[in-house]
Design a protein around this motif. Structure first.
Motif, PDB file in Angstrom:
ATOM      1  N   GLU A  11      64.002 -22.397  17.598  1.00  0.00           N
ATOM      2  CA  GLU A  11      63.193 -23.476  17.034  1.00  0.00           C
ATOM      3  C   GLU A  11      62.132 -22.939  16.071  1.00  0.00           C
ATOM      4  O   GLU A  11      61.858 -23.538  15.040  1.00  0.00           O
ATOM      5  N   LYS A  12      61.557 -21.800  16.398  1.00  0.00           N
ATOM      6  CA  LYS A  12      60.519 -21.195  15.550  1.00  0.00           C
ATOM      7  C   LYS A  12      61.091 -20.158  14.589  1.00  0.00           C
ATOM      8  O   LYS A  12      60.362 -19.632  13.752  1.00  0.00           O
ATOM      9  N   GLY A  13      62.375 -19.842  14.709  1.00  0.00           N
ATOM     10  CA  GLY A  13      62.984 -18.848  13.834  1.00  0.00           C
ATOM     11  C   GLY A  13      62.438 -17.455  14.083  1.00  0.00           C
ATOM     12  O   GLY A  13      62.130 -16.725  13.144  1.00  0.00           O
ATOM     13  N   ARG A  14      62.326 -17.081  15.345  1.00  0.00           N
ATOM     14  CA  ARG A  14      61.754 -15.784  15.705  1.00  0.00           C
ATOM     15  C   ARG A  14      62.621 -15.105  16.766  1.00  0.00           C
ATOM     16  O   ARG A  14      62.887 -15.685  17.812  1.00  0.00           O
ATOM     17  N   LEU A  15      63.046 -13.892  16.458  1.00  0.00           N
ATOM     18  CA  LEU A  15      63.707 -13.042  17.431  1.00  0.00           C
ATOM     19  C   LEU A  15      62.667 -11.981  17.789  1.00  0.00           C
ATOM     20  O   LEU A  15      62.332 -11.131  16.971  1.00  0.00           O
ATOM     21  N   GLU A  16      62.130 -12.074  19.004  1.00  0.00           N
ATOM     22  CA  GLU A  16      60.977 -11.256  19.383  1.00  0.00           C
ATOM     23  C   GLU A  16      61.354 -10.172  20.381  1.00  0.00           C
ATOM     24  O   GLU A  16      62.172 -10.388  21.266  1.00  0.00           O
ATOM     25  N   VAL A  28      61.755 -12.513  11.697  1.00  0.00           N
ATOM     26  CA  VAL A  28      61.555 -13.910  11.325  1.00  0.00           C
ATOM     27  C   VAL A  28      62.797 -14.327  10.536  1.00  0.00           C
ATOM     28  O   VAL A  28      63.231 -13.601   9.633  1.00  0.00           O
ATOM     29  N   TYR A  29      63.366 -15.464  10.890  1.00  0.00           N
ATOM     30  CA  TYR A  29      64.630 -15.868  10.273  1.00  0.00           C
ATOM     31  C   TYR A  29      64.744 -17.377  10.187  1.00  0.00           C
ATOM     32  O   TYR A  29      63.931 -18.117  10.729  1.00  0.00           O
ATOM     33  N   PHE A  30      65.791 -17.802   9.483  1.00  0.00           N
ATOM     34  CA  PHE A  30      66.145 -19.218   9.484  1.00  0.00           C
ATOM     35  C   PHE A  30      67.655 -19.351   9.506  1.00  0.00           C
ATOM     36  O   PHE A  30      68.387 -18.390   9.241  1.00  0.00           O
ATOM     37  N   VAL A  31      68.109 -20.545   9.858  1.00  0.00           N
ATOM     38  CA  VAL A  31      69.527 -20.860   9.855  1.00  0.00           C
ATOM     39  C   VAL A  31      69.827 -21.552   8.531  1.00  0.00           C
ATOM     40  O   VAL A  31      69.148 -22.519   8.169  1.00  0.00           O
ATOM     41  N   LEU A  32      70.796 -21.045   7.821  1.00  0.00           N
ATOM     42  CA  LEU A  32      71.178 -21.627   6.545  1.00  0.00           C
ATOM     43  C   LEU A  32      71.711 -23.034   6.761  1.00  0.00           C
ATOM     44  O   LEU A  32      72.617 -23.238   7.589  1.00  0.00           O
ATOM     45  N   ASP A  33      71.146 -23.990   6.039  1.00  0.00           N
ATOM     46  CA  ASP A  33      71.577 -25.387   6.166  1.00  0.00           C
ATOM     47  C   ASP A  33      72.967 -25.613   5.593  1.00  0.00           C
ATOM     48  O   ASP A  33      73.749 -26.388   6.122  1.00  0.00           O
ATOM     49  N   ALA A  34      73.267 -24.948   4.476  1.00  0.00           N
ATOM     50  CA  ALA A  34      74.533 -25.149   3.774  1.00  0.00           C
ATOM     51  C   ALA A  34      75.693 -24.543   4.564  1.00  0.00           C
ATOM     52  O   ALA A  34      75.518 -23.598   5.321  1.00  0.00           O
ATOM     53  N   GLU A  35      76.879 -25.103   4.349  1.00  0.00           N
ATOM     54  CA  GLU A  35      78.102 -24.534   4.932  1.00  0.00           C
ATOM     55  C   GLU A  35      78.552 -23.381   4.048  1.00  0.00           C
ATOM     56  O   GLU A  35      78.461 -23.484   2.829  1.00  0.00           O
ATOM     57  N   PRO A  36      79.030 -22.282   4.547  1.00  0.00           N
ATOM     58  CA  PRO A  36      79.063 -21.980   5.968  1.00  0.00           C
ATOM     59  C   PRO A  36      77.677 -21.560   6.431  1.00  0.00           C
ATOM     60  O   PRO A  36      76.931 -20.903   5.701  1.00  0.00           O
ATOM     61  N   HIS A  37      77.326 -21.964   7.614  1.00  0.00           N
ATOM     62  CA  HIS A  37      76.026 -21.616   8.146  1.00  0.00           C
ATOM     63  C   HIS A  37      75.922 -20.101   8.272  1.00  0.00           C
ATOM     64  O   HIS A  37      76.918 -19.401   8.388  1.00  0.00           O
ATOM     65  N   ALA A  38      74.688 -19.602   8.256  1.00  0.00           N
ATOM     66  CA  ALA A  38      74.426 -18.166   8.398  1.00  0.00           C
ATOM     67  C   ALA A  38      73.055 -18.006   9.019  1.00  0.00           C
ATOM     68  O   ALA A  38      72.239 -18.938   8.998  1.00  0.00           O
ATOM     69  N   VAL A  99      77.145 -17.283  -0.039  1.00  0.00           N
ATOM     70  CA  VAL A  99      76.265 -17.497   1.110  1.00  0.00           C
ATOM     71  C   VAL A  99      74.891 -16.885   0.818  1.00  0.00           C
ATOM     72  O   VAL A  99      73.855 -17.476   1.128  1.00  0.00           O
ATOM     73  N   VAL A 100      74.869 -15.713   0.199  1.00  0.00           N
ATOM     74  CA  VAL A 100      73.603 -15.062  -0.165  1.00  0.00           C
ATOM     75  C   VAL A 100      72.831 -15.939  -1.157  1.00  0.00           C
ATOM     76  O   VAL A 100      71.629 -16.156  -1.001  1.00  0.00           O
ATOM     77  N   ARG A 101      73.521 -16.473  -2.149  1.00  0.00           N
ATOM     78  CA  ARG A 101      72.860 -17.351  -3.133  1.00  0.00           C
ATOM     79  C   ARG A 101      72.285 -18.589  -2.456  1.00  0.00           C
ATOM     80  O   ARG A 101      71.158 -19.004  -2.742  1.00  0.00           O
ATOM     81  N   ALA A 102      73.040 -19.183  -1.549  1.00  0.00           N
ATOM     82  CA  ALA A 102      72.561 -20.378  -0.832  1.00  0.00           C
ATOM     83  C   ALA A 102      71.329 -20.033   0.010  1.00  0.00           C
ATOM     84  O   ALA A 102      70.377 -20.814   0.071  1.00  0.00           O
ATOM     85  N   ALA A 103      71.335 -18.872   0.646  1.00  0.00           N
ATOM     86  CA  ALA A 103      70.190 -18.452   1.464  1.00  0.00           C
ATOM     87  C   ALA A 103      68.953 -18.249   0.589  1.00  0.00           C
ATOM     88  O   ALA A 103      67.843 -18.668   0.952  1.00  0.00           O
ATOM     89  N   LYS A 104      69.122 -17.646  -0.565  1.00  0.00           N
ATOM     90  CA  LYS A 104      67.986 -17.431  -1.475  1.00  0.00           C
ATOM     91  C   LYS A 104      67.437 -18.763  -1.983  1.00  0.00           C
ATOM     92  O   LYS A 104      66.220 -18.923  -2.105  1.00  0.00           O
ATOM     93  N   ARG A 105      68.332 -19.721  -2.257  1.00  0.00           N
ATOM     94  CA  ARG A 105      67.872 -21.049  -2.693  1.00  0.00           C
ATOM     95  C   ARG A 105      67.057 -21.726  -1.595  1.00  0.00           C
ATOM     96  O   ARG A 105      66.007 -22.308  -1.851  1.00  0.00           O
ATOM     97  N   GLN A 106      67.555 -21.672  -0.359  1.00  0.00           N
ATOM     98  CA  GLN A 106      66.840 -22.307   0.753  1.00  0.00           C
ATOM     99  C   GLN A 106      65.491 -21.627   0.983  1.00  0.00           C
ATOM    100  O   GLN A 106      64.488 -22.292   1.216  1.00  0.00           O
ATOM    101  N   LEU A 107      65.442 -20.325   0.903  1.00  0.00           N
ATOM    102  CA  LEU A 107      64.185 -19.593   1.074  1.00  0.00           C
ATOM    103  C   LEU A 107      63.181 -19.996  -0.015  1.00  0.00           C
ATOM    104  O   LEU A 107      62.029 -20.264   0.264  1.00  0.00           O
TER     105      LEU A 107
END
Length: 114
Positions: A11-16, A28-38, A99-107
């Motif tokens: 929920e917080k995007g944290r692997l501690e 600190v991370y996030f789940v990619l909204d776009a398909e395929p998820h990452a 997938v990398v491009r989609a992740a950079k856009r979301q970030l």
């Protein structure tokens, strides 16, 4: 140091990581909204008192294990995670460029979260 205890707070995007119950570091991370998820690693931070003890490597290794268990790729936007992936190609599959491009856009679209 023994292997740290690692806990995922999706929920917080944290692997501690914790060492004997003491907070030691985080991916600190996030789940990619776009398909395929990452799973997208944004920052890896280790507390000064735990530096040099393998905490960052243990966190990133677990991050890749977690993604593999979920059947999704990892996009290592975090410089440490990217270097770790280069050093451990057998454990860190290279994600597809789209997938990398989609992740950079979301970030870029949500900089306040990172």
């Amino acid at each position: 140091m023994a292997e740290p205890t690692i806990r995922d707070d999706r929920e917080k995007g944290r692997l501690e990581a914790f060492d004997d119950g003491e907070y030691a570091g985080v991916v600190v991370y996030f789940v990619l909204d776009a398909e395929p998820h990452a799973l997208v690693a944004v920052h890896t931070v280790v507390e000064a008192t735990h530096e040099g003890k393998g905490v960052a490597g243990a966190l990133v290794r677990e991050f890749y294990r977690m993604a593999a268990a979920e059947g999704v790729p990892v996009v290592p936007l975090c410089p440490y995670a990217a270097k770790w992936a280069e050093r451990h190609p057998g454990e860190a599959p290279v994600p597809a460029e789209d997938v990398v491009r989609a992740a950079k856009r979301q970030l870029k679209a949500t900089p306040e979260l990172w």
